[in-house]
Design a protein around this motif. Structure first.
Motif, short mmCIF file in Angstrom:
data_model
loop_
_atom_site.label_atom_id
_atom_site.label_comp_id
_atom_site.label_asym_id
_atom_site.label_seq_id
_atom_site.Cartn_x
_atom_site.Cartn_y
_atom_site.Cartn_z
N UNK A 122 0.87 -1.17 0.00
CA UNK A 122 0.00 0.00 0.00
C UNK A 122 0.91 1.22 0.00
N UNK A 123 0.33 2.37 -0.31
CA UNK A 123 1.14 3.58 -0.42
C UNK A 123 0.62 4.66 0.51
N UNK A 126 6.03 12.48 -3.17
CA UNK A 126 6.81 11.40 -2.56
C UNK A 126 5.88 10.52 -1.74
N UNK A 127 6.17 9.24 -1.78
CA UNK A 127 5.32 8.27 -1.09
C UNK A 127 6.18 7.22 -0.42
N UNK A 128 5.63 6.66 0.62
CA UNK A 128 6.25 5.49 1.23
C UNK A 128 5.33 4.32 0.96
N UNK A 129 5.90 3.24 0.47
CA UNK A 129 5.07 2.06 0.19
C UNK A 129 5.48 0.95 1.15
N UNK A 154 5.32 -2.31 7.32
CA UNK A 154 6.78 -2.34 7.16
C UNK A 154 7.15 -1.62 5.87
N UNK A 155 7.89 -0.53 5.95
CA UNK A 155 8.23 0.24 4.75
C UNK A 155 9.22 -0.51 3.87
N UNK A 156 8.88 -0.63 2.58
CA UNK A 156 9.74 -1.37 1.67
C UNK A 156 10.23 -0.54 0.49
N UNK A 157 9.47 0.46 0.11
CA UNK A 157 9.84 1.25 -1.05
C UNK A 157 9.61 2.73 -0.75
#
Lengths: 236, 236
Positions: free
Chosen positions: B96-97, B127-130, B135-138
């Motif tokens: 998810x983002x 900017x996004x955290x995916x 758990x942040x992966x990207x």
DNA sequence: GAGTGGTCTAGACCACCCA
DNA sequence: GGGTGGTCTAGACCACTCA
């Protein structure tokens, strides 16, 4: 045609079989659609439908006014054109390959897993340096089941321009249908750094590819170390 | 149908336009092939050919006995299923983002180049955290031309499960046809390391993607930082 | 059983390549 | 000009879904 599967699938598979067996060679032209239809006792439209998927897969190439050719995949540009090594500055690399080593041995755990082998099966391990105009850009380690590739001979005395997939097909009758790549970063080992002429421990990309046959059996596990690459995905 | 392009292409593009404009919504069923043929004044076979490519692209879904549906592509699994982020251990991530920032500004040199813009054109930078299960992966930086995407609104208050391409299409009528990815290694900057919860300076993969429209104009320049990823190429 | 897509046919005409 | 693939038609019959 007695089977009750659709005729176009039967026709497609019949063509596929002839290509896989070598009755039809890459570079050859198929009989015309008319002739195929007559031979197989089906209509031209059904022949077209049979070949359509093979064209989409890049196995056949239909040329308006000329005929339908079995694609001579003499380089990675033909079958694996979605995948390119590039220079750090963005230019595209045109690579030749030079054989470094070739050994027959037992597979390690990862190789067993990737190729669905047991630890007693033997594998052939080939290492190559791939370069452009003498500048080394990729270090490659190729692992293939010895049983399937007994007859493979790789000349060590001159650069290979041809993709190794061509050798698989010509010498061993094994055709690659698809491949899955995983990409990680790695630190250059001594052999990698030596061949790429970079410092040991430098960061590099590691591409792990598993290529599978027409029957979806794993044929090859390949690891390529390089500095940059480009993918093209989803062609129109 | 006055044009001299093939009828099936005209029909395909007409459908595509209606989908892009939202006249036909994802989830809707098309009129039956019979009806479409009657409406467009062409034969059923030509309608089939028009939809075939859209089916292959995953835009339409033909269901025997039910009808032809516009695929509700609510995630990257539908359109860009050749491209996956994976965990270091090989498991596949379901992401998810979460929106981090959104700014409108002038493009830097690389952005101008990638998006074919001049330095006075404006871009929107997101900017996004995916992450997967928190758990942040990207970490992702998306750059799009402001002119095309004026109407884009990205909710910041909750996780986005939908692919951003769906928003492009729904809100701005821009459809992505294809994308080219380049992959390099990078060292985690402070913002990347903060979001991925890794040490600054750690090695990471950087994927640079340029996505293009149906008319082959660049729509998006995206940079994704991650630790591992997998490509599937050349599906059967 | 009515309506949908899936397969298949037998033609027509056109556009392209090459001798 | 003869042969190739590219487009298009107007049907036929079948297999599936759903009321």
């Amino acid at each position: 045609m007695l089977e009750n599967r659709p005729l176009y699938l039967q026709a497609r598979d019949a063509l596929m079989r002839q290509i896989a067996e070598g009755t039809l060679q890459p570079g050859d032209f198929l009989p015309s659609e008319q002739q195929l239809a007559a031979t197989l006792g089906i209509s031209v439209g059904t022949v077209r439908k049979a070949t359509e998927e093979l064209v989409a897969q890049g196995i056949l190439d239909r040329q308006h006014g000329r005929g339908t050719q079995i694609v001579p995949h003499t380089s990675d540009r033909s079958r694996f054109r979605f995948f390119r090594f590039i220079h750090p500055d963005g230019r595209q690399a045109r690579l030749t390959a030079r054989l470094l080593t070739r050994k027959t041995q037992n597979p390690n755990r990862e190789e067993q897993l990737r190729l669905s082998l047991s630890k007693n099966d033997q594998v052939i391990v080939i290492t190559r340096a791939r370069s452009e105009n003498g500048v080394p850009l990729v270090f490659e380690r190729i692992c293939i089941p010895a049983k399937r590739f007994e007859r493979l001979s790789v000349e060590s005395d001159r650069d290979m321009v041809e993709e190794i997939y061509v050798l698989y097909q010509k010498q061993c009758g094994e055709m690659v249908r698809s491949a899955t790549d995983e990409i990680e970063y790695d630190l250059a080992s001594s052999s990698v750094s030596k061949e790429l002429k970079i410092a040991a421990g430098s960061p590099v990309l590691l591409v792990k590819r598993v290529a599978v046959s027409l029957a979806n059996e794993p044929l090859e596990f390949r690891q390529s170390w390089t500095q940059a690459l480009r993918y093209r995905s989803h062609l129109e």
